[in-house]
Write a protein that holds these residues in place. Sequence first.
Motif, PDB file in Angstrom:
ATOM      1  N   ILE A  49      40.665  30.404  39.080  1.00 11.29           N
ATOM      2  CA  ILE A  49      40.895  31.569  38.222  1.00 11.29           C
ATOM      3  C   ILE A  49      39.743  31.728  37.238  1.00 11.29           C
ATOM      4  N   GLN A 198      47.283  36.314  42.041  1.00 11.07           N
ATOM      5  CA  GLN A 198      46.741  35.493  40.961  1.00 11.07           C
ATOM      6  C   GLN A 198      46.087  36.337  39.862  1.00 11.07           C
ATOM      7  N   THR A 243      40.968  35.848  40.746  1.00  9.48           N
ATOM      8  CA  THR A 243      40.205  34.967  41.630  1.00  9.48           C
ATOM      9  C   THR A 243      39.325  35.814  42.539  1.00  9.48           C
TER      10      THR A 243
END
Length: 375
Positions: A49, A198, A243
């Motif tokens: 991340i 994410q 990401t």
Amino acid sequence: MTDAELETAFAASGLAGAVTMLFDADGKRYSRSFGETTPSGGAMREDTIFQIASMTKALVSVGAMQLVEQGRLSLDAPIGDVVHELADPQVLTGFDADGKPVTRPAANPITLRHLLTHTSGFGYSFIHPEILQYYAATSMPAAGTLDTIRMPLMFDPGTRWEYSVSTDWVGRAVEEATGSRLGEYLTEHVFAPLGMNQTAFRDALPEDAAKVHVRGPDGSLMQIPVFLGGGEFDMGGGGLTSTAPDYGRFLRMMLRGGELDGARILRPETVAEMGRNQIGELRAGYMGTAMPEMAQPFDTFPDQHTGWGLGFLINPEPGPNGRAPGSLAWAGIFNSYYWIDPASGVAGVFMSQLSPFGDAQALDMYGALERMAYA
């Protein structure tokens, strides 16, 4: 496809780590992580991340254009009808003898098109010294507050291009039009349909996320505690974490004209309009600096009369590393970058976490990734 040049560029970059990916409309063409998440941290992963900073802007622009398709927002109506705080814009004309700001009413209203194209008149305190002077004369806003995007205009809407807090106001327009917090709207209508699981506005960085670092006087790297998230509002101009694989799904959607894996996010004609120059003879893309410790002066294509679409820089001529005319691109302040080349059917993303923006070695590695895409 060989990545030998990319390996060499990383070795020369002095970066702690980076993630690089290439895509076409059908899927991922190349993916590799390099180095570590911090100068002394764990190994960088392809799904690490990152704070994507101003790469947030493209995603917020997509959310706004969904609402334009639905008739819930208008590109050319006064945006003050939706975001009432923008209903009476004032232009900063200077400072009086006591240092107090002097303003006048703007010649015309701000529109959503102005906000999406950075022709609204707003600026950024890290780029424009007059904004810093304005804050010094009034009060320096606390990080994470709406006061960070409250400022007078520097010029009448539609008359210049200056990179700015405009997309933060686009996020506020999305919230006012939907009654939802920006992150909630984007999760439901953009991230979840695209499988970007994410990607989120987070209140804190996960422990295993990549951390921002700077170069010391001797070139060694030092981690710094900087986080653009949290606060009282979802910062549409730069607050997302994501990401490289997630961002690649967004890039592929754009390559595919608004659809990915059966989920239609935008109409093809909307995607085409987002990729069309919207600012006429104005030139986009150059950013100066009022805080060189945050961002160096930057211009992706200094020899081209670059344009701006509804959320993207557009190069009208071939790029030096292979991208075709009409490609779309932008970046994040911690030296992350992306491009979308509809003509060639390729897109790429490069993520690192280094300050200040515009680092020459990071740009060299990004250039190597792009050359590899067209080799």
